[in-house]
Design an enzyme around this catalytic site. Structure first.
Site, PDB file in Angstrom:
ATOM      1  N   GLU A   1       0.170  -1.697   5.916  1.00  0.00           N
ATOM      2  CA  GLU A   1       0.386  -0.278   6.213  1.00  0.00           C
ATOM      3  C   GLU A   1      -0.747   0.601   5.690  1.00  0.00           C
ATOM      4  OE1 GLU A   1       1.618  -0.493   2.011  1.00  0.00           O
ATOM      5  OE2 GLU A   1       1.918  -1.818   3.728  1.00  0.00           O
TER       6      GLU A   1
ATOM      7  N   CYS B   1       5.749  -6.805   1.483  1.00  0.00           N
ATOM      8  CA  CYS B   1       5.745  -6.921   0.032  1.00  0.00           C
ATOM      9  C   CYS B   1       7.150  -7.184  -0.517  1.00  0.00           C
ATOM     10  CB  CYS B   1       5.073  -5.712  -0.598  1.00  0.00           C
ATOM     11  SG  CYS B   1       4.656  -5.959  -2.339  1.00  0.00           S
TER      12      CYS B   1
ATOM     13  N   HIS C   1      -0.203  -5.542   2.088  1.00  0.00           N
ATOM     14  CA  HIS C   1       0.142  -4.185   2.522  1.00  0.00           C
ATOM     15  C   HIS C   1      -0.692  -3.759   3.737  1.00  0.00           C
ATOM     16  CE1 HIS C   1       2.752  -2.961  -0.867  1.00  0.00           C
ATOM     17  NE2 HIS C   1       2.067  -3.887  -1.510  1.00  0.00           N
TER      18      HIS C   1
END
Length: 254
Positions: free
Chosen positions: A224, A114, A222
Site C-alpha cells: 500500500e 502484514c 506493505h
C-alpha cells in the site's frame, strides 16, 4: 484513478486516545484503495455483530485487512501469551478473523497485508512465531530506524515468488524488492493456504487460498505504501480492484 462505485471494507483497529475509544485505520491503506484500486474505503468498526456483517457483505465488493502496531493474540493459535507477543487488540482480532471467514465463504475478494496476512493464517488454523530476528539464520525483518516514513517503508530485501503461482501471475517469477516492518511471521502454515513467495531466509512472505471462491491473497510486506509508484505493489492492488469489479458486476447481474 476516480471512484468506480466499488466499496472496500477495512476492519478497524481500536485505540484509546484523548479519552475516547477510537475505531480507525491508517491512511496509507485508505489512499491506496481510493487512488489505485479506484474504490471507496469503508472503515468497519469493531462494534458490529453477525447481523451487521450480513448487511455489510451484501453491499461491499472487497475486504482489505491492514497491518497494525498490534499483534494477533497468541491464544487464538494455541500459544501462551508473553510480553514478546504484545501489544494486543482483541476487538480487532474478533472483527478481522470474522470478516476473513466471511470473505472466503461468500467469494468477496480479500487482500490481507502484514497483520492481515498473519490473521489470514490464524483464521485458517495456522500459527505465528514472534521475534523471528532471533532465530538462527533469520534476517532482521523489523522496521529500520529512520526519522521519515519513506525511509521506514523503503524497499530493502527481495522476495522470490513461487514459479507458476498466483502472485507470480501478477508480478512475474523473478525476485523483487519489498519493505519489511515486522517481528512476527507465519510459523505453522495453515492447511488451507499455499505459499506464494518467500524471503531468502525462508520467511513466508505471501500466501493464497486455493479453495477460495474469489481473489484471496496475503502479503507480509506493505504494498500500500508504494502502490502508486512501485510496479509489483501496483499490480497487486490493480488485480484486487479487478476482482472487486467482477464481484460488483456479478452482484448487479443478480
Amino acid at each position: 484513478m476516480g471512484a468506480t462505485g466499488l466499496l472496500v471494507a477495512v476492519p478497524a483497529d481500536v485505540r484509546e486516545f484523548e479519552n475516547y475509544h477510537w475505531h480507525a485505520s491508517p491512511s496509507t491503506y485508505l489512499a491506496a484503495i481510493r487512488k489505485v484500486a479506484g474504490a471507496v474505503p469503508v472503515i468497519v468498526p469493531a462494534l458490529l455483530d453477525e447481523s451487521d456483517l450480513d448487511i455489510l457483505f451484501e453491499r461491499i465488493d472487497g475486504v482489505l485487512v491492514t497491518g497494525s502496531a498490534s499483534n494477533v493474540h497468541p491464544a487464538l493459535y494455541g500459544v501462551e501469551p508473553s510480553t514478546s507477543h504484545e501489544p494486543f487488540d482483541r476487538e480487532r482480532d474478533r472483527l478481522s478473523l470474522t470478516m476473513i471467514h466471511r470473505a472466503l465463504q461468500t467469494g468477496v475478494p480479500l487482500l490481507a497485508i502484514c497483520r492481515g496476512h498473519q490473521e489470514l493464517n490464524v483464521a485458517l488454523g495456522g500459527s505465528l512465531a514472534t521475534e523471528i530476528q532471533d532465530g538462527e539464520g533469520r534476517m532482521d525483518h523489523r522496521a529500520p530506524e529512520h526519522p521519515e516514513q519513506a525511509g521506514r517503508f523503503a524497499l530493502r530485501h527481495p522476495v522470490r515468488p513461487e514459479e507458476g503461482g498466483r502472485l507470480a501471475a501478477l508480478v512475474g517469477n523473478e525476485p523483487f524488492p519489498v519493505n519489511s516492518l515486522h517481528r512476527q511471521a507465519i510459523d505453522r502454515l495453515a492447511d488451507g493456504l499455499a505459499v506464494e513467495a518467500r524471503a531468502a531466509d525462508g520467511t513466508v512472505e505471501a500466501v493464497s487460498v486455493p479453495s477460495a471462491r474469489g481473489f484471496a491473497l496475503g502479503v507480509q510486506w506493505h504494498p500500500e505504501y508504494w502502490a502508486e509508484t512501485d510496479g509489483p505493489s501496483r499490480a497487486i492492488f490493480e488485480a484486487f480492484a479487478a476482482a472487486c469489479r467482477e464481484r460488483r458486476d456479478a452482484r448487479a447481474a443478480g
